[in-house]
Design a protein around this motif. Sequence first.
Motif, PDB file in Angstrom:
ATOM      1  N   GLY A   1       0.629  -1.111  -0.136  1.00  0.00           N
ATOM      2  CA  GLY A   1       0.002  -0.064  -0.057  1.00  0.00           C
ATOM      3  C   GLY A   1       0.741   1.233   0.020  1.00  0.00           C
ATOM      4  O   GLY A   1       0.561   2.000  -0.825  1.00  0.00           O
ATOM      5  N   SER A   2       1.777   1.228   0.722  1.00  0.00           N
ATOM      6  CA  SER A   2       2.654   2.549   0.847  1.00  0.00           C
ATOM      7  C   SER A   2       3.472   2.636  -0.613  1.00  0.00           C
ATOM      8  O   SER A   2       3.719   3.898  -1.120  1.00  0.00           O
ATOM      9  N   LYS A   3       3.923   1.571  -1.145  1.00  0.00           N
ATOM     10  CA  LYS A   3       4.559   1.802  -2.450  1.00  0.00           C
ATOM     11  C   LYS A   3       3.563   2.307  -3.557  1.00  0.00           C
ATOM     12  O   LYS A   3       3.935   2.992  -4.489  1.00  0.00           O
ATOM     13  N   LEU A   4       2.258   1.830  -3.427  1.00  0.00           N
ATOM     14  CA  LEU A   4       1.263   2.286  -4.526  1.00  0.00           C
ATOM     15  C   LEU A   4       1.046   3.664  -4.099  1.00  0.00           C
ATOM     16  O   LEU A   4       0.980   4.524  -5.239  1.00  0.00           O
ATOM     17  N   ASP A   5       1.028   4.002  -2.941  1.00  0.00           N
ATOM     18  CA  ASP A   5       0.765   5.867  -2.677  1.00  0.00           C
ATOM     19  C   ASP A   5       1.926   6.497  -3.181  1.00  0.00           C
ATOM     20  O   ASP A   5       1.845   7.585  -3.877  1.00  0.00           O
ATOM     21  N   ASN A   6       3.048   5.968  -3.309  1.00  0.00           N
ATOM     22  CA  ASN A   6       4.371   6.656  -3.850  1.00  0.00           C
ATOM     23  C   ASN A   6       4.105   6.893  -5.299  1.00  0.00           C
ATOM     24  O   ASN A   6       4.283   7.781  -5.844  1.00  0.00           O
ATOM     25  N   ILE A   7       4.221   5.470  -6.051  1.00  0.00           N
ATOM     26  CA  ILE A   7       3.771   5.617  -7.402  1.00  0.00           C
ATOM     27  C   ILE A   7       2.539   6.423  -7.950  1.00  0.00           C
ATOM     28  O   ILE A   7       2.855   7.206  -8.725  1.00  0.00           O
TER      29      ILE A   7
END
Length: 699
Positions: free
Chosen positions: A489-495
């Motif tokens: 989830g945190s990686k998706l927020d960054n992308i």
Amino acid sequence: MVSVVPVVRTLEPAPSPKPSKPLLRRATRSGTIRKSDEADLDGDLFSVPSSPSKRARVTFNPTVEEKIMSPYSARGRSLEVIREEVRMAIEAHKKGDSADYDAMKQVFIPKKDGDGEDDKEEDDEDGEDGEDGEDREENEAIARAELKTYLLAVTSCVSLLKGCSSLVKAVLSCDWLGRDESFVKAYINFLGNLVSAQGAHLGRVLEMLVGHFHGVRFSSGRLPGYPDVSRNQLSSRVHVAVKHLLDIIPSAGTTLSQIINSKFPFEDESKKAHMTYINNLIYLLRYAPQLKSDVFSLITDRLVKIDVQMQVDLDDLDDDVAAAIVQAITMNASTRGDNDNGERSDDSDAESVASIDSLDEDAKRIKGVQDSVEKMDAILDLLFSIYDPYFLDPNSLEATEMFETLLGHFQKIILPTYRSRHTQFLLFHFAQRADYLVDQFAGTCAQLAFDTSRPAVIRQSSAAYLASFVARGIHVQPHVVRTVFDLIGSKLDNIRAENELTCRGPDLRRYSTFYAMTQALLYIFCFRWRDLLLPSDLFDEDDSAAFRAQDLHWIPSVKETLFRTIHSKLNPLKICSPPIVSEFAKIAKHLEFMQVYPLLETNKRIRLSQYTTGQGAGAIRDSGMGGSDDSWHQLDAYFPFDPYQLPVSKRWIEKDYVQWKGIPGLNQDDDDSGDEEIDETVDVDVDTDDTATDGEDDE
């Protein structure tokens, strides 16, 4: 050394067997018949001096023709004499006179079936059967003794064998495995001396030995004049020879590794051929542990190729036929032992081929697929049993090192292979032996999925492995599920934050990692949503009322993360596989977790080709004939740990696997279908229109 006194027979009183010719003399070009005055005995290495003061031990009648009956006729000579003869023959060969050299090679070359029949017929004409039989037995005994003597003589001359490849080849072709122990020891000693003195022959010697890894012939242990030798003993002798070479030349391991790679059975060879070869490779590791990484890597590499081809063949068959094949294999395994003891006759494979030839084309194709499935099943079952002892203590150094080996195979062989179907379950099974192994495998998949230096296809595949492992691994603890969910989830927020402002619409080529990781979240949610609830939420799953929204409390950020991701401008629900999206939509609505059907209705009017960019450019992509088909621009529903289908080796992962659990109140009529419902949904392509229809029905 066996010393035999030559028998002298006079020719004049009565007909008698012909005199034997010296061993290092060969026949003339015209055939096997020549006059005694052409024999040039005085110049022969084995002849007595022609001095008139010395009487010849054997007199010849010049009117009698000599017929060569056997290449073995140097009787009663010591090892020292034969050693000198061998040396002189080799030196003469290097000077251009190869007569004795060529005759010496014939000592070692095995006789073909039928050799000696003409001699036997002539013997029957010239004498009594009993006497001829005794002569033949005597000659055979002498031949056996002299074969060893010549082997010892050649061994003492190995330093002279440079440029004598044909002689080395002849010795290597010798039937040595089924002879007595003293001969076998002498032969192995010859091999060691040869490769020590003439390193150029190392590859040839190892190729001869590894050739026996495919299986030694039963007849090799049934040589005339020798005690019978079992097939296990024959195989053991091969490994004794290989071990001896590795002991005296440690660097031979590199050459051996290359040879076992080149000699590995082809994909279409039989199950027996593969199992025999692999078993020999595993036996090799007992005395050559330094080759462990190479051997396991080789087996995994070839297994993946068989795996992929098997899956392609199964996909080409009707589903009912494929299911019948698996059922037939299961029944066969239950009615007979799956392990071959190796003592079958050499004709068994030929009989199998003959039975296949009698089938029609469709039956042959089905038989071929069945053979591939059986072969894959047997090899994987063997590998599970081989790896298992390393993990008896999962916290041991041995287990850690072996899992590192498996991880290396995963990254270099399994992961880059498109649609490997079963090989990866080695990782699935052994990674669940300990919590730290679970973390290590999940962490490796996550790292690869977010590594921007990797090709897009590797990142997508890594995301699929991560999601499938977390979703299906029964020993993956709830806290691991939450940690992985939060990390993704945190990686998706960054992308999303980096790309949303410039995003024109859903584009698989440009945002492939975003979509792959979103699909991973949706898949994990479908299987492990119970682990995303707060620990205080305890309820009876048989009570459908317990699934009301006010009764379920989700851990922080789960709902918010998915909402931001799904409703972003990148629009992942249009790109993710429709079967996965459909299942998520039904579960999320039933649990009152999230409502996505309105977005799915809107997505029906979006044509993905208008947003797809060309590779490396910002232009609109023209997909040609497939441009109007959204499936060309969507992710595959590929999750590598979907249900395991091989019937025999399946036993290893049954207790490791999360089966699909129906949700009370959702598709109530289908609750009894169990795992088949979700697996069928995942495995079968469904049009986007069908997804929308499902949503309308639910509403």
